[in-house]
Design a protein around this motif. Sequence first.
Motif, PDB file in Angstrom:
ATOM      1  N   ILE A  69       0.865  -1.181   0.000  1.00  0.00           N
ATOM      2  CA  ILE A  69       0.000   0.000   0.000  1.00  0.00           C
ATOM      3  C   ILE A  69       0.902   1.232   0.000  1.00  0.00           C
ATOM      4  CG2 ILE A  69      -1.951   1.148   1.061  1.00  0.00           C
ATOM      5  CD1 ILE A  69      -2.421  -1.798   0.227  1.00  0.00           C
ATOM      6  N   ILE A  95      -7.163   2.927  -0.558  1.00  0.00           N
ATOM      7  CA  ILE A  95      -7.534   1.981   0.478  1.00  0.00           C
ATOM      8  C   ILE A  95      -8.415   2.687   1.502  1.00  0.00           C
ATOM      9  CG2 ILE A  95      -6.657   0.391   2.236  1.00  0.00           C
ATOM     10  CD1 ILE A  95      -6.020  -0.385  -0.661  1.00  0.00           C
ATOM     11  N   LEU A  98       2.324  -1.631   4.650  1.00  0.00           N
ATOM     12  CA  LEU A  98       1.770  -0.281   4.648  1.00  0.00           C
ATOM     13  C   LEU A  98       2.907   0.725   4.543  1.00  0.00           C
ATOM     14  CD1 LEU A  98      -0.822  -0.697   7.554  1.00  0.00           C
ATOM     15  CD2 LEU A  98      -1.227  -0.941   5.096  1.00  0.00           C
ATOM     16  N   VAL A 152       2.397   4.078   3.530  1.00  0.00           N
ATOM     17  CA  VAL A 152       1.489   5.159   3.129  1.00  0.00           C
ATOM     18  C   VAL A 152       2.037   6.549   3.415  1.00  0.00           C
ATOM     19  CG1 VAL A 152      -0.569   3.720   3.336  1.00  0.00           C
ATOM     20  CG2 VAL A 152       0.262   4.957   5.343  1.00  0.00           C
TER      21      VAL A 152
END
Length: 609
Positions: free
Chosen positions: A117, A184, A203, A205
């Motif tokens: 992500i 997401i 993750l 992000v």
Amino acid sequence: MAELNQDWLERNFPCKTACPVHTEAGKYVTLISQGRFREAYAVARRPNPLASICGRICAAPCESVCRRGEIDAPISIRALKRFVTERFGVESMMDFSVLTEIYGHRTDRYDEKVAIIGSGPAGLACAHDLALLGYRVTIFEAAPVAGGMLRLGVPEYRLPRALIQLEINAILSLGVELRTGVRIGTDLTLSDLRRDGYAAIFLGVGAMKSRDLPIEGLDLDGVLRGVDYLLNVNLGYRVEMGRRIIVIGGGNVAVDVARTAARGGEQTNLQRNLSIVQAMDVARSAIRFGARDVTLCCLESESEMPASREEVEEAAVEGIHVSYRIGPKRIVGANGVVTGVEFKRVSRVFDETGRFDPRFIDGSEHIVPADSVIVAIGQTGEFSFLQPDDDVATRGGRIVIDPDTLATTAPGIYAGGDAAFGPRIAINAVADGKLAAKSIDEFLRGAPRAYEEESVEVVIEPRWDREYDFEAIPRQKPVARPLARRIGIAEVEECFSEHAARREGARCLRCWTNTIFDQKPDAGTECILCGGCQDICPENCIEIVPASRVRSLPPDALELAPIVIGGARAGSIIVKNEEVCIRCGLCAARCPAGTITMRSFQRKENAVA
């Protein structure tokens, strides 16, 4: 000679130790000095999938510990990385087979799928290493373009967008899938990814939310947040600014914001397929009609300011004024539109213990007029995409992780980069991505991978070839584009010429090469106490002393003719100061008994022929 200790050898290689991904900087620097550019690129690229990007923007923690800096100035390691990537990296339009030469053939060995992500440096590095390990990897990116803050936060005059895309293409060539425009929490949830068969999730992000100041006036028109401003500019949207711009903040992001505003706040958008002619027209218009009066206001003094000194100096060259030791009290306006900022002078920023604790001077209030104000005092994470049943804990604007594995509180979910540690430099995020890939592999395989045990290879240098007077070569600086040619998106820093690169590489002290004292009477290398090594050493780092003067033997000292008389040690001891040694090799060349040799040490898997 005592048995060589690998930890001791590593401590003598400070640039490698300081690099979060442990790049052997001195090795590729030296290879460049020898004209062995392809080998140098392999050394730079092997641990770092974003080597070409780091050649432009890395904060270079390796340079801050470079031992050459104790003599005059550190090696220009980052600029030399750019020199070699321009010849063999993605920007050279390389044949991707060079990656096969470095890593070997890549095959799909496992059925498990892994979701990444975020396509910033942490996500890209994680995807790169997982693909090399044989996993099927998909990157999900909310923005319409990949790259994370490399693409959306770093100005194009520092990092060309085409270069970012080429770096990403090299990673995608390993079989990684990229899906942009997928947010997401809105388009998909982590639970959806689980149901779709993703066995692990990383993750990456970032920290995409600007920190706010607790002052009056933030809701006025014309007040922008630093990250939001850069996002809009880097996506190609025009941001109306006026001519008087105040940027509040003292970090690198604040400097990027100020330099971007001075260019007019407009850059090319790769999505619009602008021709180079159109791009230059846009850039010239940005300079002609853009913000010409940009002031960067920070709490700190010039010496305390956290931004890179080089970036601040370049900003000053471009006409940006920096006001030190002032802090905003409120943002003022009229009819809902910003008109200026009221500042107070700062008496101190840190207390006696070094803790951030600013104090202001009463009665020092003054208003600085402004058409726009950009607040760039830091970033924090934005985790609204997480659902309660994801079981991923956050605290203080960061995702809670195990720092040794980057595992979150949810099994199979890992996090790294700014989302887990707060804003840091790009190479730290790359290191996080690589660590997460290793941890995910261990999680999916159920046990740590049986990596080949690292060992040290010793190379004896029969001739210690160094450029004459290498210790006197001054630091070579990359050429900066003349101010008149700094048009919008044009890169400010230019690449080294081959002559300058090789000369700069020759300045390296080659810290992985050590002076070894080996006393072996039966092999004919017994020291004869001539004192030649001590006499010829230009740095006075070798000393022969009576053993009676030494209370405890240093670990890298050589005891000569040790005898005990009346319970006391007698004889002599050679003591050498490794911190001062410049690896010139004169002591080894002078030694008539062959007791002293110059030996290079390198890990076998990283050996360069």
